[in-house]
Design a protein around this motif. Sequence first.
Motif, short mmCIF file in Angstrom:
data_model
loop_
_atom_site.label_atom_id
_atom_site.label_comp_id
_atom_site.label_asym_id
_atom_site.label_seq_id
_atom_site.Cartn_x
_atom_site.Cartn_y
_atom_site.Cartn_z
N ILE A 270 0.86 -1.18 0.00
CA ILE A 270 0.00 0.00 0.00
C ILE A 270 0.90 1.23 0.00
O ILE A 270 1.99 1.23 0.57
CB ILE A 270 -0.95 0.03 1.21
N PHE A 271 0.43 2.27 -0.69
CA PHE A 271 1.19 3.51 -0.77
C PHE A 271 0.52 4.59 0.07
O PHE A 271 -0.71 4.71 0.09
CB PHE A 271 1.28 3.99 -2.22
N GLY A 272 1.32 5.33 0.78
CA GLY A 272 0.85 6.50 1.50
C GLY A 272 1.83 7.63 1.23
O GLY A 272 3.04 7.40 1.13
N TYR A 273 1.31 8.84 1.10
CA TYR A 273 2.17 9.98 0.79
C TYR A 273 2.31 10.84 2.04
O TYR A 273 1.34 11.41 2.54
CB TYR A 273 1.55 10.79 -0.35
N ALA A 274 3.54 10.90 2.55
CA ALA A 274 3.81 11.62 3.79
C ALA A 274 4.93 12.63 3.58
O ALA A 274 5.84 12.40 2.76
CB ALA A 274 4.20 10.63 4.89
N ASP A 312 11.63 8.55 -1.80
CA ASP A 312 11.69 10.01 -1.93
C ASP A 312 11.12 10.39 -3.29
O ASP A 312 11.72 10.13 -4.33
CB ASP A 312 13.13 10.49 -1.80
N LEU A 313 9.94 11.00 -3.30
CA LEU A 313 9.29 11.32 -4.56
C LEU A 313 10.01 12.43 -5.32
O LEU A 313 9.80 12.58 -6.52
CB LEU A 313 7.84 11.71 -4.31
N GLU A 314 10.82 13.22 -4.65
CA GLU A 314 11.61 14.21 -5.38
C GLU A 314 12.60 13.52 -6.31
O GLU A 314 12.85 13.98 -7.42
CB GLU A 314 12.35 15.13 -4.39
N GLU A 315 13.14 12.39 -5.86
CA GLU A 315 14.03 11.62 -6.73
C GLU A 315 13.23 10.91 -7.81
O GLU A 315 13.66 10.83 -8.97
CB GLU A 315 14.81 10.59 -5.89
N LYS A 329 8.25 3.58 -7.83
CA LYS A 329 8.35 4.94 -7.29
C LYS A 329 7.93 5.99 -8.33
O LYS A 329 7.33 7.01 -7.98
CB LYS A 329 9.77 5.22 -6.78
N VAL A 330 8.21 5.73 -9.60
CA VAL A 330 7.77 6.66 -10.64
C VAL A 330 6.25 6.58 -10.81
O VAL A 330 5.57 7.60 -10.95
CB VAL A 330 8.49 6.36 -11.97
N LYS A 331 5.71 5.36 -10.76
CA LYS A 331 4.25 5.20 -10.84
C LYS A 331 3.58 5.94 -9.68
O LYS A 331 2.55 6.60 -9.87
CB LYS A 331 3.88 3.72 -10.79
N ALA A 332 4.15 5.81 -8.49
CA ALA A 332 3.56 6.46 -7.31
C ALA A 332 3.55 7.97 -7.49
O ALA A 332 2.56 8.64 -7.14
CB ALA A 332 4.33 6.07 -6.06
N TYR A 333 4.64 8.51 -8.01
CA TYR A 333 4.69 9.96 -8.21
C TYR A 333 3.68 10.42 -9.24
O TYR A 333 2.94 11.40 -9.03
CB TYR A 333 6.09 10.41 -8.64
N VAL A 334 3.61 9.74 -10.39
CA VAL A 334 2.72 10.14 -11.47
C VAL A 334 1.26 10.09 -11.02
O VAL A 334 0.47 11.00 -11.29
CB VAL A 334 2.94 9.25 -12.71
N ARG A 335 0.89 9.03 -10.31
CA ARG A 335 -0.50 8.90 -9.87
C ARG A 335 -0.84 9.93 -8.79
O ARG A 335 -1.95 10.47 -8.76
CB ARG A 335 -0.75 7.48 -9.37
N PHE A 416 -3.01 15.50 -5.50
CA PHE A 416 -2.72 16.38 -4.38
C PHE A 416 -1.30 16.96 -4.46
O PHE A 416 -1.04 18.01 -3.89
CB PHE A 416 -2.88 15.61 -3.07
N ILE A 417 -0.40 16.31 -5.18
CA ILE A 417 1.00 16.75 -5.17
C ILE A 417 1.14 18.17 -5.71
O ILE A 417 1.79 19.03 -5.11
CB ILE A 417 1.89 15.77 -5.96
N GLY A 418 0.52 18.42 -6.85
CA GLY A 418 0.68 19.72 -7.48
C GLY A 418 0.07 20.87 -6.71
O GLY A 418 0.43 22.02 -6.92
N THR A 419 -0.86 20.58 -5.80
CA THR A 419 -1.52 21.65 -5.06
C THR A 419 -1.15 21.68 -3.59
O THR A 419 -1.58 22.58 -2.87
CB THR A 419 -3.05 21.49 -5.16
N GLN A 420 -0.35 20.73 -3.12
CA GLN A 420 -0.08 20.66 -1.70
C GLN A 420 1.39 20.79 -1.34
O GLN A 420 1.71 21.23 -0.24
CB GLN A 420 -0.59 19.32 -1.14
N VAL A 421 2.26 20.44 -2.23
CA VAL A 421 3.67 20.44 -1.85
C VAL A 421 4.53 21.25 -2.81
O VAL A 421 5.73 21.10 -2.84
CB VAL A 421 4.23 19.00 -1.77
N THR A 422 3.92 22.13 -3.60
CA THR A 422 4.69 23.00 -4.48
C THR A 422 5.05 24.28 -3.73
O THR A 422 4.47 24.59 -2.69
CB THR A 422 3.88 23.36 -5.73
N PRO A 423 6.00 25.07 -4.24
CA PRO A 423 6.36 26.31 -3.55
C PRO A 423 5.20 27.28 -3.38
O PRO A 423 5.17 28.06 -2.44
CB PRO A 423 7.45 26.90 -4.46
#
Length: 521
Positions: A270-274, A312-315, A329-335, A416-423
């Motif tokens: 299971i994947f969780g984003y923390a 590390d999703l930045e990597e 890890k790439v699939k997790a980031y894209v999704r 959520f990535i593009g709206t929650q963890v961008t500058p």
Amino acid sequence: MTAARQPENNEIDTDPPTSDSTQSNADPSKKQAFFATENPDDPDCRAGMAIRESQTRIFGRYADTDYGHSSKDHDREVAHVSMQTGMSKSRVDNAITAYMVLANLPKLRALQFQYHRLDIERVAAVSDGLADLGNNVTEEVYAKFDDMLTGLFTPHKMGQQLPTLTAITRRINVMIGDFDSTAGYDLKKRKEREEKSKPFAPGDGEVSFDIPRSGSGEPGNAYMNVAGDKVKIAAMRAAINATARAQGVSQWEALDMLISGDAEPATATIFGYAPMKNGVPDPTKSVFMPGFGWTTAAGTETFHDLADRVIDLEEAKEHTVSGYVAPDKVKAYVRGRDGTCIFPGCTRSAWSCQLDHRIPYDDGGQTNAANLYCLCAHHHNFKTDRRGFYVPDPVTGEIIWLFDDGTYARTEPEGFIGTQVTPTAPRWRSSTEDIERLKRKKAHFFAKGHTLIDAYEAHLPRPTNEKTEAGQDSDSAPMTYEECLEAIAELEKEFGMEFPFRPEPLKEVEEEPLVADAPPF
């Protein structure tokens, strides 16, 4: 921006839409921005605008602070509007209560009265989202949400996608998180959690069985309901799905085999984003679980107990492989970036989509996040048939679809990535001032909670800020057990936090009757 003028007497401005009222002085040689729903040359757009205008004409009066709707009989009001419009009572009820929130958002109200961009469902999404702030919301807080929502419903590009219900809810929830970072809850489940007398502890849950009474449900059916913290439920679902794949059976058959002992549980992931802190996941922050939303305190603790691998999703964002299949890890980031199928209007979850090489692999397209996007099977075939092609904006993340009939559409990823963890929208970033503010708020919350329990155990009335005159005792009765629990529930709702302590029910003290000494004989 300058808010549009609110029409008097609920008149509706039907002038052609512009991004805001300041555009009247804009350079006439420049084309004005507009939402894709406001194209005056498209008959469907004109029809949709007429529908929203009619809805605003019907329910706009409930957004007027001087209308006095609070003094009216709500049931009678709903019945009247339903009878006059032919709309169902539930839809009318929803629309009335939704429009009432605009009374606290004057800029958005003015924008709606002038351009009527929001349909009932979008106004309701705003109302439902802001309801989580509770009843004691200051004008300053409403003003901040008013600015954000007015900007959200002001177009800045030609043919811009109108914000979806998901986008509205997410933006409000993110902003609530800015006021209280512990409030990263699942909006759909908050009411259910608040109604529970005791939330599930980490890893805990319950199973219940239901057999429909005669005359209800399908004959012979029964139901098994499983409830628990969302991380544990996510792990159970992953185990069932993995076993189903390994055995080549359905989910139901896999569950039956696991319970009966006819199959060993297959290895599941299971994947969780923390968020990360000092190179490791931060245990104090909420975790995003695909398909389940943000964790509460219990789910967060369960996640960190189960997690045995950190990516590390930045990597992953910059990782490229030579083969066709992307690593996990790439699939997790894209999704996490896309959230759903990126085709305009498609809401299929990214975790059930295919990963499309935007530039085909056979044509030299790389296997990395920059070239991989989520498409459901139907829209993947749409692109493969060359009926459309998409071009992402590497800066904003917006995706422009170009169709074979010469038209185009804009869409924004729902992840959520593009709206929650961008500058520009750092959900998990906190300044020193933020940390101190949250520290004071949490300390104040716990002090209030313990004071309530202390007062109950000391047989005192519920503490208030009202002061009695010196030497004058309060006539209020001591708090009962139920009143103490209710007060704690109100406190949790007010602060958006969970108080982990509850009072122990006190035994009622029975007064013994006074007996006079018997006279001597």
